[in-house]
Design a protein around this motif. Structure first.
Motif, PDB file in Angstrom:
ATOM      1  N   GLY A   1     -98.680 -46.323 -16.390  1.00  0.00           N
ATOM      2  CA  GLY A   1     -98.630 -47.339 -15.262  1.00  0.00           C
ATOM      3  C   GLY A   1     -97.512 -48.189 -15.206  1.00  0.00           C
ATOM      4  O   GLY A   1     -96.706 -48.316 -16.094  1.00  0.00           O
ATOM      5  N   ALA A   2     -97.363 -48.810 -13.850  1.00  0.00           N
ATOM      6  CA  ALA A   2     -96.152 -49.660 -13.784  1.00  0.00           C
ATOM      7  C   ALA A   2     -96.472 -50.647 -12.746  1.00  0.00           C
ATOM      8  O   ALA A   2     -97.598 -50.544 -11.701  1.00  0.00           O
ATOM      9  N   SER A   3     -95.918 -52.062 -12.843  1.00  0.00           N
ATOM     10  CA  SER A   3     -96.132 -53.031 -11.812  1.00  0.00           C
ATOM     11  C   SER A   3     -94.840 -53.769 -11.668  1.00  0.00           C
ATOM     12  O   SER A   3     -93.845 -53.641 -12.302  1.00  0.00           O
ATOM     13  N   TYR A   4     -94.757 -54.514 -10.424  1.00  0.00           N
ATOM     14  CA  TYR A   4     -93.795 -55.502 -10.183  1.00  0.00           C
ATOM     15  C   TYR A   4     -94.301 -56.638  -9.605  1.00  0.00           C
ATOM     16  O   TYR A   4     -95.063 -56.584  -8.663  1.00  0.00           O
ATOM     17  N   VAL A   5     -93.840 -57.920  -9.391  1.00  0.00           N
ATOM     18  CA  VAL A   5     -93.840 -59.034  -8.698  1.00  0.00           C
ATOM     19  C   VAL A   5     -92.683 -59.340  -8.495  1.00  0.00           C
ATOM     20  O   VAL A   5     -91.696 -59.634  -9.365  1.00  0.00           O
ATOM     21  N   ALA A   6     -92.474 -59.822  -7.262  1.00  0.00           N
ATOM     22  CA  ALA A   6     -91.122 -60.555  -6.859  1.00  0.00           C
ATOM     23  C   ALA A   6     -91.231 -61.593  -5.975  1.00  0.00           C
ATOM     24  O   ALA A   6     -92.116 -61.350  -5.025  1.00  0.00           O
ATOM     25  N   GLN A   7     -89.934 -62.502  -5.847  1.00  0.00           N
ATOM     26  CA  GLN A   7     -89.701 -63.581  -4.714  1.00  0.00           C
ATOM     27  C   GLN A   7     -88.375 -63.482  -4.188  1.00  0.00           C
ATOM     28  O   GLN A   7     -87.451 -63.287  -5.135  1.00  0.00           O
ATOM     29  N   GLU A   8     -88.159 -63.352  -2.796  1.00  0.00           N
ATOM     30  CA  GLU A   8     -86.853 -63.604  -2.533  1.00  0.00           C
ATOM     31  C   GLU A   8     -87.010 -64.415  -1.154  1.00  0.00           C
ATOM     32  O   GLU A   8     -87.801 -64.420  -0.441  1.00  0.00           O
ATOM     33  N   ARG A   9     -85.596 -65.036  -1.315  1.00  0.00           N
ATOM     34  CA  ARG A   9     -85.422 -65.951  -0.072  1.00  0.00           C
ATOM     35  C   ARG A   9     -84.687 -64.862   0.990  1.00  0.00           C
ATOM     36  O   ARG A   9     -83.627 -64.329   0.742  1.00  0.00           O
ATOM     37  N   ILE A  10     -85.367 -64.864   2.324  1.00  0.00           N
ATOM     38  CA  ILE A  10     -84.593 -64.123   3.381  1.00  0.00           C
ATOM     39  C   ILE A  10     -84.205 -65.032   4.307  1.00  0.00           C
ATOM     40  O   ILE A  10     -84.781 -66.008   4.768  1.00  0.00           O
ATOM     41  N   THR A  11     -82.857 -64.912   4.421  1.00  0.00           N
ATOM     42  CA  THR A  11     -82.265 -65.596   5.340  1.00  0.00           C
ATOM     43  C   THR A  11     -81.676 -65.037   6.508  1.00  0.00           C
ATOM     44  O   THR A  11     -80.902 -63.918   6.438  1.00  0.00           O
TER      45      THR A  11
END
Length: 131
Positions: A60-70
């Motif tokens: 299994g694999a997983s990710y969580v991310a946050q990014e600021r889009i400008t």
């Protein structure tokens, strides 16, 4: 204004740093990523910077991310934070999700809300733009 958008992106930076190895043999590897992207869709153009947390194992694999889009969304300039993730594994259904972080919109994107998915260098998002 309601809008369904698809925005292809390229990953410009994906600098991964693995966490120290677990003392437990066979435990999934975890890591942290610094990322940068360029969005070039019909309704969304701009750049993003952010961070992700990852887990990668044999089953299994997983990710969580946050990014600021400008950039510009439907011709409105500003920025917003997109939070997204995915999980997959042996014997479980793959899940993918994305959402605009509440209250993160700036300038002409203040009040933006939305949900969707990020998959295979494509953001798909249903958004509501403020009047």
């Amino acid at each position: 204004m309601d809008l369904h958008l698809t925005a292809p992106f390229t990953i410009d930076t994906w600098d991964a740093v693995g966490d120290p190895e677990s003392a437990e043999p066979g435990a999934p590897a975890t890591g942290r990523v610094v990322l940068a992207k360029t969005y070039e869709g019909e309704d969304l153009t701009g750049s993003a910077t952010g961070h992700a947390l990852t887990t990668q194992g044999e089953r299994g694999a997983s990710y969580v991310a946050q990014e600021r889009i400008t950039g510009a969304l439907a011709g409105r300039r500003g920025s917003f934070v997109l939070e997204h993730g995915a999980a997959m594994g042996e014997g479980v259904e793959t899940t993918q999700w994305a959402r605009v972080v509440a209250g993160s919109g700036t300038a002409a994107l203040a009040g933006l809300i939305g949900t969707g998915t990020v998959a295979h260098e494509l953001l798909t998002l249903d958004v509501v733009l403020p009047d």
